[in-house]
Enzyme design. Sequence first.
Site, PDB file in Angstrom:
ATOM      1  N   ASP A 552       4.131 -14.558  -2.221  1.00 21.97           N
ATOM      2  CA  ASP A 552       5.117 -14.332  -1.169  1.00 21.97           C
ATOM      3  C   ASP A 552       5.311 -12.842  -0.917  1.00 21.97           C
ATOM      4  O   ASP A 552       4.970 -11.995  -1.746  1.00 21.97           O
ATOM      5  CB  ASP A 552       6.442 -14.975  -1.593  1.00 21.97           C
ATOM      6  CG  ASP A 552       7.280 -15.443  -0.417  1.00 21.97           C
ATOM      7  OD1 ASP A 552       7.040 -14.966   0.706  1.00 21.97           O
ATOM      8  OD2 ASP A 552       8.170 -16.284  -0.632  1.00 21.97           O
ATOM      9  N   GLU A 555       3.594  -8.406   2.613  1.00 20.32           N
ATOM     10  CA  GLU A 555       3.403  -7.438   3.710  1.00 20.32           C
ATOM     11  C   GLU A 555       3.195  -5.984   3.234  1.00 20.32           C
ATOM     12  O   GLU A 555       2.417  -5.287   3.911  1.00 20.32           O
ATOM     13  CB  GLU A 555       4.612  -7.487   4.670  1.00 20.32           C
ATOM     14  CG  GLU A 555       4.737  -8.799   5.413  1.00 20.32           C
ATOM     15  CD  GLU A 555       5.276  -9.921   4.527  1.00 20.32           C
ATOM     16  OE1 GLU A 555       4.887 -11.077   4.758  1.00 20.32           O
ATOM     17  OE2 GLU A 555       6.041  -9.642   3.599  1.00 20.32           O
ATOM     18  N   ASP A 630       9.073 -17.071   7.394  1.00 15.69           N
ATOM     19  CA  ASP A 630      10.391 -17.689   7.334  1.00 15.69           C
ATOM     20  C   ASP A 630      10.935 -17.905   8.743  1.00 15.69           C
ATOM     21  O   ASP A 630      11.937 -17.298   9.156  1.00 15.69           O
ATOM     22  CB  ASP A 630      11.333 -16.813   6.514  1.00 15.69           C
ATOM     23  CG  ASP A 630      10.882 -16.702   5.066  1.00 15.69           C
ATOM     24  OD1 ASP A 630      10.335 -17.685   4.537  1.00 15.69           O
ATOM     25  OD2 ASP A 630      11.066 -15.635   4.459  1.00 15.69           O
TER      26      ASP A 630
END
Length: 945
Positions: A552, A555, A630
């Site tokens: 997760d 980025e 998300d």
Amino acid sequence: MLKPNLVAVTWGTIAGMAALCGPVGQAWAGEVRQVPHGMVVVTDAGQQVRVLAHADGTFRVTIAETLPDERPTAMVTAEADGTPAFAHDGAVARLVMPQASAEVSLADGRVAIRDSEGKMLLDEHAPARRLDPVTLEGQSWLATRVQFNRGTDEGLYGLGQHQNRQMNYNGEDIELAQHNMAIAIPYLVSTRGYGLLWDNASITRVGDPEAYAKLALDWQARYYLGEREVLARREAAIDYQYIKDQARWPVEAKAATAAATTGQNTQGNAIEKQRVVWTGRFTPDTGGVHKFRLYSSSYVKVFANGKPVLERWRQNWNPWYHNFALDLAAGQPVDLRIEWEPNQGYIALEHADPLSPEDRHSVSFASEAGKAIDYYVVPAPTMDDAVAGYRRLTGKAPMMPRWAYGFWQSRQRYNTQAEIVGVMQAYRDQNIPIDAIVQDWFYWPEDSWGCHCFDPARFPDPAAMVDAVKAMNGRLMISVWPKFYPDTANGAALRDKGYLYERPLAAGQRDWVGRGYANTFYDPHTPEARALYWKQMADSLVPLGFDAWWMDATEPDWHSNLSIAERQYQMTSPTTGVPGAAIFNAYPLVHADGVADGLREAQPDTRPFILTRSGFGGIQRASSALWSGDVAARWDDLRDQISAGLNLSLAGVPNWTHDIGGFAVEERFSTQDPVHLPEWRELYLRWFQFGAFSPLFRSHGEFPARETYIVSEGDPAMRDGLLHYHRLRYRLLPYIYTLAAATHFEDATILRPLVMDFEDDPKVWGIDDQYLLGPSIMAAPVTAFEARSRQVYLPSGSDWHDALTGKLLAGGQTVITAAPRERMPLFVRAGAIIPAGPDVQWTGENPQGPLTIHVFAGADGRFTLYEDQGTDLGYARGEFARIPMDWDETRRTLTLGAREGSFPGMAQTRPISVILHDGRGDGEVFEKRSQRTLTYEGKSIAIGL
């Protein structure tokens, strides 16, 4: 064009001539220098243009005053290996491959790429080229730009995942910058017959080369608490975009924070809702299409001359952009009105003036930082060829395990070991098909992020948890972040080696857990750092037997709502010293490469499975699937998923998924308000239908709980609808798994924009809410509340079977099709052959069992079923089998060809049922009973129908 009397120089002469041309660093204006696999041209302005050929006809173009030796990023793994013919006439130099040719003008370095027949693919507009010096943290870099095909009408696709409902990018602007919901993959695919890979890891703008600016107006801002206006003032811009901007929020308009469950402050008083209304008059100097980007969270509405142009909601910790455009006349004012409910959120309005028609419709890449212009052009007669060319450059897509294509259940989050085991047991007890369950974040003790350990109070025996799931024929994925609290043992070990980013710690940033903890990420930009990160995983988590790895926030996103400039500053690599602005988009690739390499070494005959929130060019080689982040649980966001996934697929990533139901949920849904419960259930059901026809089928999100037996409680029709798609997905696994195999063996694409298969039908170029799953099934998701029908375009070049009615419809027309709440419109191409399996509860249940072969009349057809062991690397050793199937429409005969190949555990004989769908309209096609049965023994057999 080159003059016809040019003498071509074969590769046999180039090797000898290259030694006479001096080293690459020396340059004389007008010089043409042959180098292995290509040439270097020195322009009159002193720029060097190097063109190298690959054997498949791909050309790499690198431009700088001094050509760098190193590759700009880790995206490309292939080396130039072509043997081009060479020619030049003193004005233009040319390389020729059988598939394409490249031309460079000696005067200005203009690059042109043509296909094998001389048709222009890319024609550079040389005056737009930029190599502008910039300084990043004391280092010299270049801002770069190229532009091609000014005034083009080609269709443009790919570029990763972007959630603004942009399908055909011609005329659009895309900013390639990693974000929770945006995935930057700088590969563009054109209907003109090429793919272009832009090899740069900094923020890159495709379309308008300039960044949008805040819309500066004399805004009238009115702030409200409840119905009371508490402040009116003039503001130059709407700009509460980042954390740092919150300091400018007026004291008069501050409201106390509401308790999540009561809507009251700590004194028990009701909270007055914040509201801001901005009004301003915008008078454009230039007529044309003005582009706007609204960066926002919470509830917002935008009006132009009183008419609504945008209405959205997004959770406050995850604001991002929504695009809109206004066609305005020069000197004619437009009245803008923005209504916003802040709830401590974020907002900014940005704008870009119109470009000229030639510039607006062109192929333009502009990057903030590089050492050179560096890009690859892939000649591609079809879009499948473009995807294949991308993967030849950046890496093959390994096969995922078969179980990955079953159903995944997840939640934010399972709090205990007992919850995980209990949910899997409930699925099995209620005979609802499922393969995988997911343990999301925060299974560790509160103060120990990065320990790769479990809170013993909630997870007393993680190995037993994994074993219990596997005993129920399930699989378990675990969330593992690249984030660390520096005082954990793992964090300290990384920090001691200099492998942690220090700037987030120096900034004093704290996360949202408990009292808030200082945190940072590890830096994966060196092999040594990746190796230590992997060792920590391998020592603690791998031995427990997890099947898949959820990576997760890759980025990286270590602190939501920082400005881009602050993110760039904090991302400067402590291990390499490269400024963060220059490698802004690269993190997810090198991180995934490190984990995938570690998994392959630790489990050499097991297919790795990684799910990562972000990606970059080449991410598919790291056994990685991507998901859309998300996203909000809204109808608009459901619609936005479709074009986002389609363009990500055309950027070369075959395995993609999304949070069924949307991750973040409005209060009206999370409180299960009876007034809004029907909408929540319908939204989830429609999203579930889309998920069943996505590459990976995965439910995940915040409360309400998404488990099939919970989310449908009290709604028998909804439950039946969900169960229908559970079972249909599992019955279609022979078809879906064959599609998955084709992504490896044939560089194919599972989730296919209609333009991939019907490029000659221009009506499909912009369709953003229909797609093909593989070559045969067209899905048309429903993305509006209470819609019970929808418009569907049936592409020309094929006739189509309505999967809900069984009727055969002619292509090239738009139809209004029924869409009851419990069904999504599906269509199957005439001539399709779709193999299906039995009703099973998991993918490993009877994988060599009976087959049902659905034949859709109306055209000749072919399909080759693929099968293998399902989890090992036998496929790479040739351990697989194929059964070719052919339908002859004229003879009405289905031929099952002789089986090709074998694998351990393969059944020698198979019961097979055959169903012919003749278009008469006798009900749902995949619910029909078999018409013919036989036993297949691996030999060719013809069946008349």
